[in-house]
Enzyme design. Structure first.
Site, mmCIF file in Angstrom:
data_model
loop_
_atom_site.group_PDB
_atom_site.id
_atom_site.type_symbol
_atom_site.label_atom_id
_atom_site.label_comp_id
_atom_site.label_asym_id
_atom_site.label_seq_id
_atom_site.Cartn_x
_atom_site.Cartn_y
_atom_site.Cartn_z
ATOM 1 N N HIS A 173 -6.437 -5.755 -0.544
ATOM 2 C CA HIS A 173 -5.819 -6.578 -1.580
ATOM 3 C C HIS A 173 -6.778 -7.695 -1.976
ATOM 4 C CE1 HIS A 173 -2.495 -7.817 -4.028
ATOM 5 N NE2 HIS A 173 -2.409 -9.002 -3.438
ATOM 6 N N HIS A 181 -1.535 -12.060 3.395
ATOM 7 C CA HIS A 181 -1.668 -12.304 1.961
ATOM 8 C C HIS A 181 -2.376 -13.638 1.768
ATOM 9 C CE1 HIS A 181 -0.779 -12.783 -2.301
ATOM 10 N NE2 HIS A 181 -0.391 -11.513 -2.321
ATOM 11 N N CYS A 223 3.365 -3.266 -6.468
ATOM 12 C CA CYS A 223 3.463 -3.064 -5.019
ATOM 13 C C CYS A 223 3.715 -1.610 -4.643
ATOM 14 C CB CYS A 223 4.584 -3.935 -4.448
ATOM 15 S SG CYS A 223 4.183 -5.696 -4.469
ATOM 16 N N HIS A 224 4.508 -0.895 -5.443
ATOM 17 C CA HIS A 224 4.856 0.480 -5.094
ATOM 18 C C HIS A 224 3.931 1.505 -5.736
ATOM 19 C CE1 HIS A 224 8.559 -0.677 -3.065
ATOM 20 N NE2 HIS A 224 8.814 -1.492 -4.077
ATOM 21 N N MET A 235 11.129 -8.365 -0.582
ATOM 22 C CA MET A 235 11.792 -7.666 -1.682
ATOM 23 C C MET A 235 12.688 -8.650 -2.404
ATOM 24 S SD MET A 235 12.633 -4.779 -3.271
ATOM 25 C CE MET A 235 13.998 -4.185 -4.288
ATOM 26 N N CYS A 285 7.745 -3.737 -10.341
ATOM 27 C CA CYS A 285 7.682 -2.864 -9.162
ATOM 28 C C CYS A 285 6.333 -2.181 -8.951
ATOM 29 C CB CYS A 285 8.761 -1.785 -9.255
ATOM 30 S SG CYS A 285 10.394 -2.383 -9.720
#
Length: 579
Positions: A362, A404, A85-86, A123, A82
């Site tokens: 990114h 992406h 990304c978070h 997700m 997790c």
């Protein structure tokens, strides 16, 4: 694995009791802006990445009950699956913020269903895929309603303590000790086994399996191509000597507790002199000697964001590339949206030029001339263009939800001239951006064409100067038929649409695990394209080699040692930035 009725019952519970949460979920699926998490297997990170120095639980007074054992396991799972990304502090980036003021409003039942079933926007379905048990999901849903706590800092004392030179530069071979074409070696990430497979691109034989950091994100060859530098999500760098009879690690170092990027100096006169690595935690980059990884300098990236002009405590270092125009590293700082041009001509007195782009920078890559660096600010839905020659921001290009690109792909088109391509996590759109301001000024730095692919959840696009094919994976799409296949376009006739190739079916593992197809990569000659077929740690995976001209299956590489393969990096193409 949970059965279908169990999952439907859980979903019904949320719909019946949490109408606000259900509406929020529907909005997520419509906007498709969750996060591009991955099915990462069951290996646990052996550290303490999300706890304070003392390791105490940071309980929120309004949070649900959670035991110390549940907290410890959830901490590890959060880091592995997790945090990328978070964020370590859960303030969000590619994924949404998960701080207690937000998660407590959703409640345990809602969070459990989201973790279990995932969403089409990226997700992952951690529960229904079998990656997490009912107990783990329940604990994670409660864990997310408590306060996040950052891991300890990681300064020079800790970095130097981790530094090991296994073979000194003067003791290494003076010439190549084998007959492999070093330029055509592939470094293949074996994600959850914490290893990299070195595979001969000619014979397709495994040359060696090298222990690395956990979940290697990238492998980067030195400018000469002799060494491969890998960096794991745990911040560990390994330096592998490809000249040895059996290539192995000659030096290693750990530059933080979570990381994604490593690169070496390429500018003329500085080849192989320096290495640089960027950390997600702590937010910093580290300059090292290029021949043995001795750490020289740490530079923090904490600072003010380019949009709201607020201080951010966790501006993570994402992509790093070496400039071809100046002795500089180009460093993406994710949360602040800044691009740093780090002049390494005098490592004892580094200088930075700061360019303002957009938040959540990114990955990205070069245009075909190696002058312009195009990089995704993915949650801002923009591509930032850096002119590395003039050392300035050239443009910010609006694109679709959550671009992406990986390194992207460069095509020559009759109508638009040279273009650079990105796919997206949040939609089926594949965007072509004009890159020739001299001969095609009307198209330069604009989204000149948008193609429709198989669906959202794409991680990588790929082509080659000798190829007419544009390959697009859809690794994180929730539909297995889509995630287990790849779309390929004819660059000379993009209007004709795409052909779908059943890569996982060709590998013979489509029904034996997730078998997600990820990251096309060309061989040195540009006549083969390799795909990873990625399943769990205890499930069969494979590498599939396709003839680029005929689009026919050429070879399936299967071996018990090929576990959870993801990224692949051909030495020649990677060191020359060919994509």
């Amino acid at each position: 694995m949970k059965n279908k009725s169990h999952r439907l019952s859980a979903l019904a519970l949320v719909i019946a009791t949490l109408s606000v949460g259900a509406a929020y979920a529907q909005q997520d699926e419509k906007e498709k802006t969750d996060h591009p998490g991955t099915t990462e297997g069951e290996r646990r990170y052996m550290g303490a990445p999300h706890m304070t120095e003392a390791g105490e639980m940071t309980i929120h007074p309004n949070g649900p009950k959670i035991t110390a054992e549940e907290w410890a396991e959830s901490t590890q799972i959060y880091f592995e699956r997790c945090a990328g990304c978070h964020g370590v502090l859960r303030k969000g980036a590619t994924g949404k913020a998960l701080t207690p003021d937000l998660t407590q409003q959703k409640g345990t039942a809602y969070l459990k269903v989201m973790i279990d079933m995932g969403t089409p926007g990226g997700m992952p379905n951690w529960g229904s895929s079998g990656e997490m048990t009912d107990k783990q999901i329940d604990a994670m849903a409660r864990y997310l309603q408590h306060n996040p706590s950052p891991p300890p800092e990681f300064g020079m004392e800790k970095i130097r303590a981790s530094w090991k030179v296994h073979v000194k530069p003067e003791d290494r071979p003076k010439k190549q000790q084998h007959n492999y074409d070093v330029d055509n070696i592939f470094a293949v990430t074996l994600r959850d086994s914490g290893q990299v497979a070195l595979i001969d691109g000619d014979s397709k034989d495994i040359i060696s399996i090298v222990d690395t950091g956990y979940a290697v994100h990238i492998s980067r060859p030195s400018s000469s191509g002799r060494y491969i530098f890998t960096i794991g999500r745990d911040g560990k760098i390994t330096m592998i000597d490809l000249f040895m009879k059996v290539p192995k690690t000659v030096a290693e170092i750990k530059i933080g507790t979570e990381a994604r990027s490593v690169e070496t100096s390429k500018y003329k006169g500085y080849e192989d002199k320096l290495a640089i690595a960027g950390a997600y935690w702590p937010p910093q980059y580290v300059i090292m000697e290029g021949d043995d990884l001795e750490p020289k300098k740490i530079v923090s990236t904490r600072g003010i964001t380019v949009d709201t002009q607020e201080y951010h405590p966790e501006p993570r270092v994402a992509a790093i590339v070496a400039s071809h125009q100046h002795p500089e590293f180009i460093v993406n700082v994710k949360e602040t949206g800044k691009v740093l041009l780090v002049d390494y001509s005098n490592p004892d007195a580094l200088t930075e030029t700061t360019l303002e782009a957009a938040p959540f920078l990114h990955d990205g890559g070069w245009d075909s001339t190696h002058r312009y660096f195009l990089t995704a600010a993915n949650q801002s839905n923009k591509i930032a263009v850096v002119d590395s020659k003039e050392r300035e921001m050239e443009a910010l290009v609006d694109v679709t939800k959550v671009p992406h690109p990986g390194r992207g792909a460069n095509l020559k088109t009759a109508k638009y001239g040279p273009v650079w391509v990105t796919s997206a996590l949040g939609s089926d759109e594949i965007t072509l951006i004009g890159t020739d301001p001299e001969k095609h000024p009307q198209q330069a730095w604009k989204a000149v064409k948008v193609l429709k692919g198989q669906g959202g959840g794409s991680l990588f696009v790929k082509t080659h100067p000798k190829s007419k094919n544009l390959w697009v994976d859809t690794t994180l799409n929730p539909d297995a038929k889509i995630s287990q296949s790849v779309a390929v376009f004819n660059a000379d006739d993009l209007e004709a649409g795409y052909e779908v190739l059943p890569i996982a079916e060709w590998a013979g593992v489509a029904d034996k695990g997730p078998a997600r197809v990820v990251q096309p990569e060309y061989n040195k000659a540009g006549d083969e394209v390799w795909f990873s077929v990625w399943s769990g740690l205890d499930q069969p995976s494979a590498i599939v080699v396709v003839d680029d001209k005929t689009r026919k299956l050429k070879k399936v590489i299967k071996d018990p040692r090929i576990k959870t393969p993801t990224g692949k990096f051909n030495v020649y193409n990677t060191k020359h930035d060919i994509y």
